[in-house]
Design a protein around this motif. Structure first.
Motif, short mmCIF file in Angstrom:
data_model
loop_
_atom_site.label_atom_id
_atom_site.label_comp_id
_atom_site.label_asym_id
_atom_site.label_seq_id
_atom_site.Cartn_x
_atom_site.Cartn_y
_atom_site.Cartn_z
N PRO A 1 0.78 -1.24 0.00
CA PRO A 1 0.00 0.00 0.00
C PRO A 1 0.82 1.30 0.00
O PRO A 1 0.32 2.33 -0.43
CB PRO A 1 -0.84 -0.11 1.28
CG PRO A 1 -0.16 -1.14 2.13
CD PRO A 1 0.51 -2.08 1.18
N ASP A 2 2.06 1.24 0.44
CA ASP A 2 2.85 2.46 0.52
C ASP A 2 3.69 2.72 -0.73
O ASP A 2 4.47 3.67 -0.78
CB ASP A 2 3.78 2.40 1.75
CG ASP A 2 2.99 2.31 3.05
OD1 ASP A 2 1.87 2.87 3.09
OD2 ASP A 2 3.48 1.66 3.99
N ILE A 3 3.53 1.85 -1.73
CA ILE A 3 4.37 1.98 -2.93
C ILE A 3 3.49 2.26 -4.14
O ILE A 3 2.48 1.59 -4.35
CB ILE A 3 5.18 0.69 -3.17
CG1 ILE A 3 6.10 0.41 -1.97
CG2 ILE A 3 6.00 0.80 -4.45
CD1 ILE A 3 6.86 -0.90 -2.08
N GLU A 4 3.87 3.25 -4.96
CA GLU A 4 3.19 3.52 -6.22
C GLU A 4 4.01 2.93 -7.34
O GLU A 4 5.24 3.04 -7.36
CB GLU A 4 3.02 5.04 -6.41
CG GLU A 4 2.11 5.42 -7.56
CD GLU A 4 1.87 6.93 -7.62
OE1 GLU A 4 0.71 7.33 -7.76
OE2 GLU A 4 2.84 7.68 -7.53
N GLY A 5 3.35 2.28 -8.29
CA GLY A 5 4.07 1.61 -9.38
C GLY A 5 3.88 0.11 -9.30
O GLY A 5 3.31 -0.43 -8.36
N GLY A 6 4.41 -0.60 -10.31
CA GLY A 6 4.12 -2.03 -10.47
C GLY A 6 4.96 -2.95 -9.60
O GLY A 6 5.80 -3.71 -10.08
N MET A 7 4.70 -2.91 -8.30
CA MET A 7 5.42 -3.77 -7.35
C MET A 7 4.43 -4.70 -6.64
O MET A 7 3.24 -4.44 -6.60
CB MET A 7 6.16 -2.93 -6.32
CG MET A 7 7.11 -1.89 -6.90
SD MET A 7 8.54 -2.61 -7.73
CE MET A 7 9.53 -3.11 -6.31
N THR A 8 4.96 -5.78 -6.06
CA THR A 8 4.12 -6.70 -5.30
C THR A 8 4.95 -7.40 -4.23
O THR A 8 6.18 -7.21 -4.16
CB THR A 8 3.46 -7.74 -6.23
OG1 THR A 8 2.42 -8.40 -5.52
CG2 THR A 8 4.46 -8.77 -6.74
N ARG A 9 4.26 -8.18 -3.39
CA ARG A 9 4.94 -9.02 -2.40
C ARG A 9 4.94 -10.46 -2.90
O ARG A 9 3.89 -10.97 -3.27
CB ARG A 9 4.21 -8.96 -1.05
CG ARG A 9 4.63 -7.82 -0.15
CD ARG A 9 4.01 -7.93 1.24
NE ARG A 9 2.56 -7.95 1.21
CZ ARG A 9 1.82 -8.96 1.68
NH1 ARG A 9 2.39 -10.03 2.20
NH2 ARG A 9 0.50 -8.89 1.64
N HIS A 10 6.08 -11.08 -2.90
CA HIS A 10 6.14 -12.51 -3.19
C HIS A 10 5.83 -13.26 -1.89
O HIS A 10 6.36 -12.94 -0.82
CB HIS A 10 7.53 -12.90 -3.70
CG HIS A 10 7.71 -14.36 -3.88
ND1 HIS A 10 8.29 -15.17 -2.90
CD2 HIS A 10 7.37 -15.20 -4.89
CE1 HIS A 10 8.30 -16.41 -3.31
NE2 HIS A 10 7.75 -16.47 -4.53
N ILE A 11 4.93 -14.24 -2.00
CA ILE A 11 4.51 -15.03 -0.83
C ILE A 11 5.07 -16.45 -1.01
O ILE A 11 4.95 -17.01 -2.11
CB ILE A 11 2.97 -15.08 -0.71
CG1 ILE A 11 2.36 -13.67 -0.86
CG2 ILE A 11 2.55 -15.73 0.60
CD1 ILE A 11 2.76 -12.67 0.19
N PRO A 12 5.69 -17.07 -0.03
CA PRO A 12 5.70 -16.64 1.38
C PRO A 12 6.93 -15.85 1.79
O PRO A 12 7.06 -15.48 2.95
CB PRO A 12 5.66 -17.98 2.12
CG PRO A 12 6.43 -18.91 1.22
CD PRO A 12 6.13 -18.47 -0.19
N SER A 13 7.84 -15.55 0.83
CA SER A 13 9.10 -14.91 1.23
C SER A 13 8.90 -13.49 1.75
O SER A 13 9.75 -12.99 2.48
CB SER A 13 10.06 -14.88 0.03
OG SER A 13 9.62 -13.93 -0.93
N GLN A 14 7.78 -12.85 1.32
CA GLN A 14 7.48 -11.45 1.66
C GLN A 14 8.45 -10.47 0.99
O GLN A 14 8.48 -9.29 1.33
CB GLN A 14 7.47 -11.21 3.19
CG GLN A 14 6.46 -12.05 3.96
CD GLN A 14 5.02 -11.78 3.57
OE1 GLN A 14 4.68 -10.70 3.09
NE2 GLN A 14 4.13 -12.75 3.78
N ASP A 15 9.25 -10.95 0.04
CA ASP A 15 10.13 -10.05 -0.71
C ASP A 15 9.29 -9.10 -1.56
O ASP A 15 8.30 -9.53 -2.20
CB ASP A 15 11.06 -10.85 -1.65
CG ASP A 15 12.07 -11.68 -0.89
OD1 ASP A 15 12.27 -11.40 0.32
OD2 ASP A 15 12.66 -12.60 -1.49
N ILE A 16 9.66 -7.83 -1.58
CA ILE A 16 8.96 -6.85 -2.43
C ILE A 16 9.72 -6.74 -3.75
O ILE A 16 10.91 -6.41 -3.76
CB ILE A 16 8.85 -5.49 -1.71
CG1 ILE A 16 7.94 -5.64 -0.49
CG2 ILE A 16 8.29 -4.42 -2.65
CD1 ILE A 16 7.79 -4.41 0.37
#
Length: 890
Positions: free
Chosen positions: A732-747
């Motif tokens: 939610p705090d990032i603008e642009g095409g990013m995501t969280r990889h699950i389960p590593s939680q890497d952004i």
């Protein structure tokens, strides 16, 4: 019986001693029932069904359903519609021809005849999306921009030249000629189509689908046409019918006439707001009422152009005297004009005064109530009265503020040796561009007259404004020159920069380095004003946060004022030579002045500019092309690559596999556009696509745009969900095409995360809000997610073209049940999504989706399958529409 109905409907029409054959709607109605008050747009569909009735793809009951429609204004029936032709522009056309080339390879690999992959319907491609505003406000701008365009896009253009030779019934209008919709309106469109078959001349309504959402512009000429995804257009070219439900038709009654000083742009923004509020997604809109008699055809085309903005499939204007007048003006032959009148009257397609068709629902507008307007700051349906633009800008700026407040309201800078101060709200871009308004002589001439009056009073464009003039056809240049208005536009920096979409498609080019630095330094919220139809976030320029649609004369006015926070209804645009204030009302041209200048537009201008429309300049003609049946792919190409869609397909489709344990790639909000999903504009150097190009030796200055690289799936995969303004609620705090990889939680960038999931053999889901996929028709917005591994999209609602594109690429579109959405379900992205029973799925059925939360508990929701028709189901079961077409050829 069905063949009897068609045979008994045969009729002949003689026009200027020439005999034509056609299928008569009045004759068919004698058996089917009264159709007099059927909307004229549905009569066009009825004729199409009558002509192709075969007892298989089209049955007599399909025609009866259209007649029954009159009782309720609605029909739940799927029909197979076959348009006469296909229209493409180069951004969407290049990937379509790439797909056809790849299909030839696939057919050969599977033992078929590659020449079967050939358009069965006429197809025209107009190169109009590739010119960028690199140079502006100089007399050399046009020549230099076109030269740069040819240099950057040589590989794409060579590929299109190959396609022109390899495929029959496929024509290309070269670059530097015009915008596809304006060329269609002024030249390609015939209103009544005719072809010779078995020694007879057959006539029927001119109809089309196009690979650009603004194909609807041609509805202004009484031609039924709308935008489809490139995937659907390819299928239509190859003889596949367009599968559709008989639409609801909303009637829009026009009465009265526009007041002095009100433009067609003001009218269309009003209509757009009204229809978006009424709710017309997936419906036809048909305009009627005696106000049409006072609405020039160019104004009708401007309204029809904006159909995607109000969400309708099309915005249809029936044929009448004004249609004939425009056809004569634009150089159509007298025989064609006679044919259109005779056929329209014989078929009940002619608009008579007092006509009152039956509609699903209707609304009306008194033209005299329309006021001067803009739309913004980021959606075309958000109309703002001119007097309230300052207030709307301030509200938008306030909403944009996050935890970091702008550090200043103004930034000093040096531009071309002058000390300037840039402020919040400055107009960074003022562009007269786009098919919407540059096809309309009255608003273009109004811009020229306003420029003339401004120059005579000593006003100047503000130095920080990047100004440009990019008409939709060379005819505009002809009539502006003939009216003596070109020098005044040039004096204010509105020099010709090219014939194409330019700023409207995101090809606005760079701002001056000093201006870009000042915007970044002060975190300034600035504006672009353009006479276009699209103003979505991140589309026009990455540093321009607010974008405003306006009439061409208002574009000029804002270039003079230089700031969106100037109230043009109350505050001066500048000072005259004596230091006295000059207001907008002082230089706004009268209706009489505009009308007098418009009288100078004549048929000879159209004849001259369209005489050699397919020839191109020497540089275009000098492009060497291979004459092979299949394309010779170049391994080192960064523009044209062999796509992987068909490389592993077999002659028979596999059974659709259930989706088990899909990870969520992104959670998105409402009004996510195809621009958000697959941007057309700049490629950032630090993005996955930028890294790919850099690794292939491409200099940042030669990245070109995502739109221009749509023939390369490697770039487009990396560009999927890469819009700089997209917000993924998983981060939610990032603008642009990013995501969280699950389960590593890497952004990670969305592309990088998707590739990691592919290595882990995990399917993907996307969760979204309302109106998912609104905006431009863009097949890469479906192709990209498919290549990333997305199997299902669950939305609150879908925009029409994008929904069908998802199915066309084998992605399942599901709709949340009412009062349920991502927020109610408290989805954060850590959940697993499972969908079962896909081998037995049916159109429109309830589909249970199991959501497994991070703590292990389950929730099952009953979603709605948005595969709407039997044909769409067949495409989905084949893994996509083109896979189905290949198998049918085999």
């Amino acid at each position: 019986m069905s063949s009897n109905l068609r045979e008994q409907s045969l009729a002949r029409l003689t026009v200027s001693h020439q005999e034509y054959h056609y299928y008569s709607l009045p004759k068919a109605a004698a058996q089917l029932g009264d159709i007099q008050r059927l909307p004229k747009s549905l009569k066009v569909l009825l004729e199409n069904l009558l002509r192709f009735i075969d007892g298989d793809t089209v049955q007599e009951s399909d025609l009866s359903a259209l007649v029954e429609w009159l009782k309720t204004g609605h029909a739940d029936r799927e029909i197979a519609y076959r348009p006469a032709r296909v229209l493409m522009q180069d951004f969407t056309g290049v990937p379509a021809i790439v797909d056809l080339a790849a299909m030839r390879e696939a057919v050969l690999r599977l033992g078929g005849n590659a020449s079967k992959v050939n358009p069965l319907s006429p197809a025209d491609l107009v190169i109009d999306h590739s010119v960028t505003v690199d140079e502006y406000a100089t007399s050399q701008a046009f020549g230099n921009n076109v030269s740069l365009e040819m240099e950057r896009n040589h590989e794409r253009y060579a590929f299109l030249r190959w396609g022109q030779k390899a495929f029959s019934r496929f024509r290309v209008v070269p670059p530097g000629t015009g915008i596809c919709h304006q060329v269609n309106l002024e030249y390609l469109g015939q209103t009544v189509w005719h072809e010779e078959l078995d020694g007879k001349n057959w006539i029927y309504p001119d109809t089309l689908v196009g690979t650009d959402s603004h194909t609807t512009m041609i509805n202004g000429l009484g031609i039924l046409g709308w935008g489809v995804g490139g995937i659907e257009a390819e299928a239509a070219m190859l003889g596949q019918p367009v599968s559709m439900l008989i639409p609801d038709v909303v009637g829009f009654k026009l009465t009265g006439q526009l007041n002095e000083g009100i433009t067609a742009t003001d009218l269309v923004l009003t209509v757009t707001q009204m229809l978006r509020k009424h709710g017309v997604v997936g419906k036809f809109v048909e305009f009627y009422g005696d106000g049409l008699a006072r609405l020039p055809l160019a104004d009708r085309a401007t309204i029809a152009n904006m159909s995607p903005e109000f969400g309708a499939t099309c915005g249809f204007f029936p044929v009448d005297e004004e249609t004939l007048r425009y056809m004569a003006l634009s150089g159509r032959t007298s025989h064609q004009i006679e044919l259109v009148e005779a056929y329209a009257k014989a078929q009940g397609l002619w608009r008579y005064p007092g006509d009152e068709p039956i509609f699903t629902s209707s609304l009306s507008l008194d033209l005299s109530s329309v006021e001067a307007s803009l739309a913004g700051p980021k959606r075309p349906q958000d109309r703002v009265a001119l007097a309230k633009v300052k207030q709307a800008f301030d509200a938008a700026m306030h909403l944009d503020l996050t935890s970091t407040q702008p550090n200043t309201d103004s930034v000093p800078m040096v531009l071309d040796g002058k000390n300037l101060i840039l402020r919040q709200g400055m107009v960074a871009i003022a562009a007269i561009t786009s098919c919407t308004n540059t096809s309309n002589p009255s608003v273009m001439i109004a811009a020229g007259l306003l420029a003339k009056k401004a120059v005579e009073k000593g006003l100047q464009r503000q130095p920080w404004v990047k100004s440009s003039l990019a008409p939709g056809s060379k005819v505009v240049t002809e009539y502006l020159d003939a009216a003596g208005l070109t020098p005044y536009l040039e004096a204010l920096g509105f020099n010709l920069v090219g014939y194409g979409c330019t700023t409207c498609i995101g090809n606005s080019g760079p701002l001056a380095p000093a201006i870009e630095a000042a915007i970044k330094q002060g975190d300034l919220t600035v504006g672009a004003v353009l006479s276009g139809n699209r103003n979505f976030e991140g589309r026009i320029h990455p540093l321009v946060k607010t974008n405003w649609l306006a009439s061409p004369p208002l574009v000029v006015a804002y270039a003079l004022a230089g700031n969106m926070r100037t109230d043009l209804t109350q505050e001066p645009l500048g000072q005259d030579r004596t230091g006295a204030p000059v207001y907008l009302k002082d230089i706004w041209p009268s209706a009489q002045e505009i009308a007098k200048a418009v009288e100078g537009v004549n048929a000879e201008m159209f004849h001259k500019e369209y005489a050699e429309v397919f020839n191109g300049d020497k540089e275009w003609q000098s492009i060497k092309v291979d004459e092979s049946q299949t394309y010779r792919w170049q391994e080192d190409s960064t523009y044209i690559r062999h796509p992987p869609f068909f490389t592993t397909m077999q002659a028979e489709p596999d059974i659709v596999q259930d989706i088990h344990g899909a990870r969520i790639l992104a959670i998105l909000g409402d009004s996510v556009t195809t621009d958000h999903i697959s941007p057309a504009g700049n490629i950032k150097a630090d993005s996955p696509a930028g890294h790919y190009l850099s690794n292939h030796g491409i200099d940042k200055n030669d990245f070109n745009s995502y739109g221009s690289r749509r023939g390369n799936h490697e770039v487009m995969m990396r560009g999927t969900f890469a819009n700089i303004r997209i917000r993924n609620e998983m981060v939610p705090d990032i603008e642009g095409g990013m995501t969280r990889h699950i389960p590593s939680q890497d952004i990670l960038p969305i592309y990088d995360a998707a590739m990691r999931y592919q290595q882990e053999d995990i399917p993907l889901a996307v969760i979204v809000g309302k109106e998912y996929g609104s905006g431009s028709s863009r097949d890469w917005a479906a192709k990209g997610p498919m290549l990333l591994g997305v199997r299902v999209v669950i939305a609150e609602s879908f925009e029409r073209i994008h929904r069908s594109n998802l199915i066309g690429m084998g992605i399942l579109p599901l709709e949340f049940p009412e009062n349920t959405n991502r927020k109610v379900l408290e989805l954060c992205g850590d959940e697993l999504i499972s969908v079962t029973g896909l081998a037995f799925i049916k159109p429109g059925q309830q589909v249970p989706v199991t959501i497994t939360y991070a703590d292990g508990h389950h929730e099952i929701i009953n979603t709605l399958c948005r595969i709407d028709t039997g044909n769409e189901l067949t495409y989905y079961q084949n893994g996509g529409i083109l896979h189905y077409v290949i198998r049918k050829m085999l």
